[in-house]
Design a protein around this motif. Structure first.
Motif, PDB file in Angstrom:
ATOM      1  N   LEU A   4      11.093   3.197   4.529  1.00 28.26           N
ATOM      2  CA  LEU A   4       9.870   3.830   5.139  1.00 28.26           C
ATOM      3  C   LEU A   4      10.223   4.332   6.498  1.00 28.26           C
ATOM      4  O   LEU A   4      10.548   3.695   7.251  1.00 28.26           O
ATOM      5  N   VAL A  29       3.356  -2.379  10.549  1.00 26.06           N
ATOM      6  CA  VAL A  29       4.050  -2.038   9.205  1.00 26.06           C
ATOM      7  C   VAL A  29       4.192  -3.439   8.516  1.00 26.06           C
ATOM      8  O   VAL A  29       4.646  -4.460   9.276  1.00 26.06           O
ATOM      9  N   TYR A  34       8.150  -2.970   3.407  1.00 25.99           N
ATOM     10  CA  TYR A  34       8.999  -1.806   3.957  1.00 25.99           C
ATOM     11  C   TYR A  34      10.129  -2.226   4.837  1.00 25.99           C
ATOM     12  O   TYR A  34       9.971  -2.987   5.726  1.00 25.99           O
ATOM     13  N   VAL A  36      11.863  -0.604   7.589  1.00 28.55           N
ATOM     14  CA  VAL A  36      11.255   0.566   8.418  1.00 28.55           C
ATOM     15  C   VAL A  36      12.647   1.299   9.139  1.00 28.55           C
ATOM     16  O   VAL A  36      13.623   0.500   9.632  1.00 28.55           O
ATOM     17  N   VAL A 100      10.147   7.300   1.575  1.00 30.39           N
ATOM     18  CA  VAL A 100       8.931   7.837   2.233  1.00 30.39           C
ATOM     19  C   VAL A 100       8.961   8.046   3.510  1.00 30.39           C
ATOM     20  O   VAL A 100       9.686   7.138   4.307  1.00 30.39           O
ATOM     21  N   ALA A 102       6.773   8.879   6.911  1.00 31.04           N
ATOM     22  CA  ALA A 102       5.741   8.702   7.703  1.00 31.04           C
ATOM     23  C   ALA A 102       5.631   9.670   9.063  1.00 31.04           C
ATOM     24  O   ALA A 102       6.737   9.281   9.896  1.00 31.04           O
ATOM     25  N   TYR A 126       5.745  12.384   1.930  1.00 34.13           N
ATOM     26  CA  TYR A 126       5.495  12.277   3.433  1.00 34.13           C
ATOM     27  C   TYR A 126       3.820  12.011   3.536  1.00 34.13           C
ATOM     28  O   TYR A 126       3.280  12.190   2.553  1.00 34.13           O
ATOM     29  N   THR A 127       3.532  11.492   4.516  1.00 35.14           N
ATOM     30  CA  THR A 127       2.219  10.789   4.722  1.00 35.14           C
ATOM     31  C   THR A 127       1.252  11.785   5.316  1.00 35.14           C
ATOM     32  O   THR A 127       0.066  11.407   5.276  1.00 35.14           O
ATOM     33  N   VAL A 355       1.207   5.272   2.553  1.00 34.12           N
ATOM     34  CA  VAL A 355       2.500   5.285   1.490  1.00 34.12           C
ATOM     35  C   VAL A 355       1.960   5.447  -0.021  1.00 34.12           C
ATOM     36  O   VAL A 355       2.447   6.542  -0.742  1.00 34.12           O
TER      37      VAL A 355
END
Length: 388
Positions: A4, A29, A34, A36, A100, A102, A126-127, A355
């Motif tokens: 992420l 998170v 995830y 990060v 993904v 964020a 994407y978020t 997500v």
């Protein structure tokens, strides 16, 4: 485990707010789900990656040149290219893959659809809202037009460009005075976090407000101020018609216009983000008014093809009990998690929802047909004469 990427910073007046939102997001998170990848974009537009960037304190005295573990990085807009690259001795080297992204960006060059478009080209989920919704949500002039088209009640306004004001300031002042009475609200069209917004009570104040606004944007919006005003905010999370509203909040301010300092630098300070703002939560409004706000919020979310979490700000004219939509924040400060916490939704759970919706939206896009076979090139080739 999902890689992420959390992207924050950027070439925007809301750069510091974005750092708060990004590092706050990372802090919440679920690390068991995830991996990060903190990605910081500098005020100059340089991209950096490193685990140290997850700590907001790093940015009090940042050192990118000698700090070990921080790399200058790049993304490629090529379809399917989800790799994060750094410049190696023998060319570009992939160092991480992004599942993904964020987007914790506020304002221009991030929240306005530009970064969304880049990620669309690379096929990175994407978020946030997509390119169109993000762009409309950033431009207050276009946003008002879209609201009107959806049948959403809004205040009338006038707008103009910086060059028009520089050529004939008096003509703009007279145009505003002919359209509405004082007091007036002056806003940059493309900016958030209440930066550059002023309330003008007379011609001198109007001129001063315009001078402030044109410092931040090339397009300016002027609308009538509501004397007896109640501001109500409501967030929506989801994807299109599949969405859930939050509790309604009433921001509390000692000033006539809720500004940047009250939003982000109040009480415990900016590290708390929007959660540090004084608020009435839930807002003490009638059940009928709450339902009206929730209904309009969902209409706006669906009509502007929103995704992720957005916060929609409303205004109530207490003199007439009339509700108006003010604006939509497609990436609200602190991701508006504080509006869902009292409903039993933890910030980590909100992140899971963001997500999941990003991945769902990416699958929906992949299910659409983007190619079309035609005879155009064949016909063009048949009609072309070879030159010897």
């Amino acid at each position: 485990m999902i890689n992420l990427a959390v992207i924050f910073g950027g070439r925007t007046a809301e750069h510091d707010v974005s750092i708060i939102s990004g590092t706050q997001f990372i802090e919440n998170v679920d690390k068991s789900k995830y991996n990060v990848l903190p990605i910081y974009i500098s005020r100059k537009g340089e991209w950096y990656y490193g685990k140290q960037l997850a700590d907001a304190k790093f940015f009090l005295n940042p050192d990118f040149s000698s700090q070990k573990g921080i790399e200058r990085v790049f993304l490629l807009p090529e379809a399917g290219s989800r790799a994060l690259y750094k410049q190696g001795r023998f060319g570009m080297k992939a160092i991480e893959m992004i599942d993904v992204a964020a987007i914790a960006m506020h304002g221009m060059h991030g929240e306005d659809g530009t970064l969304q478009g880049f990620l669309e080209l690379a096929d990175i989920p994407y978020t946030s809202a997509g390119v169109t919704g993000s762009a409309v949500g950033m431009d207050k002039i276009v946003m008002k037009a879209a609201f009107k088209g959806l049948g959403i009640p809004v205040l009338d306004c006038i707008y103009f460009e910086r060059t028009e004001y520089e050529q004939d300031a008096q003509a703009i002042i007279e145009k505003a005075e002919a359209a509405m009475s004082y007091p007036m609200i002056v806003k940059p069209a493309n900016l958030g976090s209440s930066i550059g917004i002023t309330k003008a009570k007379d011609a001198a104040g109007l001129k001063e407000g315009i001078e402030v606004a044109i410092h931040y944007d090339r397009r300016i919006l002027i609308e009538p101020a509501i004397d007896d005003l109640t501001e109500i905010n409501c967030a929506v999370v989801g994807l299109g018609s599949d969405a859930k509203t939050s509790l309604c909040e009433r921001p509390i301010t000692a000033k006539e216009v809720l500004d940047f300092s009250e939003k982000y630098l109040h009480k415990e300070g900016g590290s708390k983000g929007m959660k540090s703002l004084d608020r009435e939560l839930p807002a003490k409004i009638s059940k009928e008014k709450q339902e009206e706000i929730e209904h309009l919020a969902l209409q706006i979310f669906k009509g502007l093809d929103m995704a992720g979490v957005v916060r929609i700000d409303f205004m109530i004219d207490n003199a007439t009990d009339t509700l108006y939509a003010n604006e939509v924040n497609t990436i609200p400060g602190s991701f508006a998690f504080y509006l869902y916490e009292p409903m039993g939704i933890k910030y980590s759970q909100l992140i899971d929802m963001l997500v999941e919706n990003a991945l769902k939206r990416s699958k929906q896009k992949a299910a659409s047909q983007f190619s079309f076979d035609s005879e155009i090139l064949k016909k063009a080739g048949a009609g072309t004469k070879r030159v010897k």
